[in-house]
Design a protein around this motif. Structure first.
Motif, PDB file in Angstrom:
ATOM      1  N   VAL A 166      -2.010  -6.818   5.878  1.00 53.00           N
ATOM      2  CA  VAL A 166      -3.133  -6.296   6.657  1.00 53.00           C
ATOM      3  C   VAL A 166      -2.692  -5.850   8.054  1.00 53.00           C
ATOM      4  O   VAL A 166      -3.418  -5.121   8.726  1.00 53.00           O
ATOM      5  N   ALA A 167      -1.525  -6.284   8.476  1.00 54.85           N
ATOM      6  CA  ALA A 167      -1.071  -5.920   9.821  1.00 54.85           C
ATOM      7  C   ALA A 167      -0.222  -4.649   9.816  1.00 54.85           C
ATOM      8  O   ALA A 167      -0.529  -3.691  10.508  1.00 54.85           O
ATOM      9  N   CYS A 168       0.827  -4.630   9.016  1.00 54.85           N
ATOM     10  CA  CYS A 168       1.749  -3.486   9.077  1.00 54.85           C
ATOM     11  C   CYS A 168       1.570  -2.532   7.891  1.00 54.85           C
ATOM     12  O   CYS A 168       2.172  -1.466   7.853  1.00 54.85           O
ATOM     13  N   GLU A 169       0.715  -2.947   6.922  1.00 53.91           N
ATOM     14  CA  GLU A 169       0.406  -2.129   5.750  1.00 53.91           C
ATOM     15  C   GLU A 169       1.595  -1.871   4.844  1.00 53.91           C
ATOM     16  O   GLU A 169       1.562  -0.988   3.998  1.00 53.91           O
ATOM     17  N   ASP A 170       2.629  -2.658   5.018  1.00 58.67           N
ATOM     18  CA  ASP A 170       3.739  -2.602   4.069  1.00 58.67           C
ATOM     19  C   ASP A 170       3.344  -3.334   2.790  1.00 58.67           C
ATOM     20  O   ASP A 170       2.480  -4.209   2.817  1.00 58.67           O
ATOM     21  N   GLU A 171       4.002  -2.971   1.715  1.00 59.56           N
ATOM     22  CA  GLU A 171       3.768  -3.683   0.473  1.00 59.56           C
ATOM     23  C   GLU A 171       4.360  -5.086   0.580  1.00 59.56           C
ATOM     24  O   GLU A 171       5.447  -5.269   1.112  1.00 59.56           O
ATOM     25  N   MET A 172       3.620  -6.056   0.098  1.00 61.10           N
ATOM     26  CA  MET A 172       4.097  -7.430   0.221  1.00 61.10           C
ATOM     27  C   MET A 172       4.980  -7.811  -0.952  1.00 61.10           C
ATOM     28  O   MET A 172       4.865  -7.270  -2.047  1.00 61.10           O
ATOM     29  N   ASN A 173       5.840  -8.761  -0.674  1.00 57.92           N
ATOM     30  CA  ASN A 173       6.733  -9.280  -1.690  1.00 57.92           C
ATOM     31  C   ASN A 173       5.929  -9.944  -2.810  1.00 57.92           C
ATOM     32  O   ASN A 173       5.077 -10.792  -2.544  1.00 57.92           O
TER      33      ASN A 173
END
Ligand SMILES: [Zn+2]
Length: 117
Positions: free
Chosen positions: A85-92
Protein backbone atom coordinates in the motif's frame (compact mmCIF):
# COMPACT_ATOMS: atom_id res chain seq x y z
CA UNK A 1 -2.43 -12.90 -9.06
CA UNK A 2 -4.73 -15.61 -10.37
CA UNK A 3 -8.25 -16.12 -9.11
CA UNK A 4 -7.52 -19.44 -7.49
CA UNK A 5 -4.73 -17.98 -5.37
CA UNK A 6 -6.87 -15.01 -4.49
CA UNK A 7 -9.62 -17.29 -3.34
CA UNK A 8 -7.19 -19.22 -1.15
CA UNK A 9 -6.06 -15.97 0.45
CA UNK A 10 -9.64 -14.82 0.88
CA UNK A 11 -10.56 -18.09 2.60
CA UNK A 12 -7.61 -17.76 4.95
CA UNK A 13 -8.49 -14.16 5.77
CA UNK A 14 -12.12 -15.02 6.45
CA UNK A 15 -10.99 -17.89 8.63
CA UNK A 16 -8.67 -15.57 10.54
CA UNK A 17 -11.52 -13.16 11.06
CA UNK A 18 -13.69 -15.93 12.44
CA UNK A 19 -10.87 -16.92 14.79
CA UNK A 20 -10.54 -13.40 16.14
CA UNK A 21 -14.29 -13.02 16.62
CA UNK A 22 -14.56 -16.47 18.12
CA UNK A 23 -11.77 -15.82 20.60
CA UNK A 24 -13.41 -12.53 21.49
CA UNK A 25 -16.77 -14.21 21.95
CA UNK A 26 -15.27 -16.90 24.18
CA UNK A 27 -13.72 -14.25 26.38
CA UNK A 28 -16.89 -12.29 26.54
CA UNK A 29 -19.11 -15.22 27.37
CA UNK A 30 -16.70 -16.57 29.93
CA UNK A 31 -18.68 -17.50 32.98
CA UNK A 32 -21.91 -17.49 31.05
CA UNK A 33 -23.57 -20.50 29.62
CA UNK A 34 -22.17 -21.15 26.17
CA UNK A 35 -24.96 -21.04 23.67
CA UNK A 36 -25.17 -22.55 20.23
CA UNK A 37 -24.18 -19.47 18.33
CA UNK A 38 -21.30 -20.41 16.09
CA UNK A 39 -18.41 -18.21 15.18
CA UNK A 40 -19.60 -18.07 11.61
CA UNK A 41 -22.87 -16.44 12.68
CA UNK A 42 -20.97 -13.88 14.66
CA UNK A 43 -18.69 -13.17 11.75
CA UNK A 44 -21.71 -12.72 9.50
CA UNK A 45 -23.39 -10.38 11.91
CA UNK A 46 -20.24 -8.40 12.42
CA UNK A 47 -19.09 -8.38 8.84
CA UNK A 48 -21.11 -5.55 7.36
CA UNK A 49 -20.58 -2.94 10.00
CA UNK A 50 -19.07 -3.09 13.42
CA UNK A 51 -20.78 -1.13 16.10
CA UNK A 52 -18.64 1.27 18.08
CA UNK A 53 -19.38 -0.71 21.20
CA UNK A 54 -18.21 -3.89 19.60
CA UNK A 55 -14.94 -2.40 18.42
CA UNK A 56 -14.44 -0.69 21.72
CA UNK A 57 -14.81 -3.91 23.62
CA UNK A 58 -12.10 -5.64 21.63
CA UNK A 59 -8.57 -5.45 22.91
CA UNK A 60 -6.19 -3.25 20.93
CA UNK A 61 -4.43 -6.17 19.35
CA UNK A 62 -7.70 -7.86 18.37
CA UNK A 63 -8.97 -4.62 16.92
CA UNK A 64 -5.76 -3.95 15.01
CA UNK A 65 -5.67 -7.42 13.58
CA UNK A 66 -9.33 -7.38 12.66
CA UNK A 67 -8.76 -4.12 10.84
CA UNK A 68 -5.77 -5.51 8.96
CA UNK A 69 -7.76 -8.58 7.96
CA UNK A 70 -10.69 -6.43 6.80
CA UNK A 71 -8.39 -4.18 4.82
CA UNK A 72 -6.83 -7.18 3.14
CA UNK A 73 -10.30 -8.50 2.23
CA UNK A 74 -11.08 -5.08 0.80
CA UNK A 75 -7.91 -5.17 -1.27
CA UNK A 76 -8.98 -8.53 -2.67
CA UNK A 77 -12.34 -7.01 -3.65
CA UNK A 78 -10.61 -4.06 -5.28
CA UNK A 79 -8.05 -6.24 -7.04
CA UNK A 80 -5.20 -4.62 -5.19
CA UNK A 81 -4.30 -7.58 -3.06
CA UNK A 82 -0.62 -8.44 -3.08
CA UNK A 83 0.46 -4.89 -3.76
CA UNK A 84 2.26 -2.88 -1.10
CA UNK A 85 0.00 0.00 0.00
CA UNK A 86 2.98 2.31 0.39
CA UNK A 87 5.24 1.80 -2.63
CA UNK A 88 2.78 -0.19 -4.79
CA UNK A 89 5.36 -2.81 -5.56
CA UNK A 90 4.24 -6.38 -5.83
CA UNK A 91 4.68 -8.16 -2.54
CA UNK A 92 6.62 -11.32 -1.99
CA UNK A 93 4.27 -14.29 -2.26
CA UNK A 94 5.96 -16.12 0.58
CA UNK A 95 5.41 -13.13 2.80
CA UNK A 96 1.72 -13.10 1.89
CA UNK A 97 1.45 -16.79 2.52
CA UNK A 98 2.92 -16.31 5.98
CA UNK A 99 0.96 -13.13 6.72
CA UNK A 100 -1.97 -12.75 4.29
CA UNK A 101 -3.09 -9.51 5.96
CA UNK A 102 0.30 -7.83 5.51
CA UNK A 103 -0.15 -4.52 3.70
CA UNK A 104 3.46 -3.49 3.30
CA UNK A 105 6.31 -5.14 1.47
CA UNK A 106 9.25 -6.05 3.63
CA UNK A 107 11.23 -2.89 2.98
CA UNK A 108 8.24 -0.63 3.70
CA UNK A 109 7.42 -2.69 6.79
CA UNK A 110 10.94 -2.09 8.06
CA UNK A 111 10.64 1.62 7.36
CA UNK A 112 7.35 1.70 9.21
CA UNK A 113 8.82 -0.06 12.22
CA UNK A 114 11.59 2.51 12.29
CA UNK A 115 9.00 5.28 12.12
CA UNK A 116 10.15 6.39 8.67
CA UNK A 117 6.93 5.71 6.82
ZN1 LIG B 1 6.49 -1.24 -0.18
Amino acid sequence: MDQKKLKTFRDRLVQKKVEILDAYNKNKTYGKEADGEGAQDIADKASSSYTKEFLFSLSNSERDQLQLVDEALGRIDHRRFGTCVACEDEMNLKRLEAVPWAKHCISCQEKQEQGLL
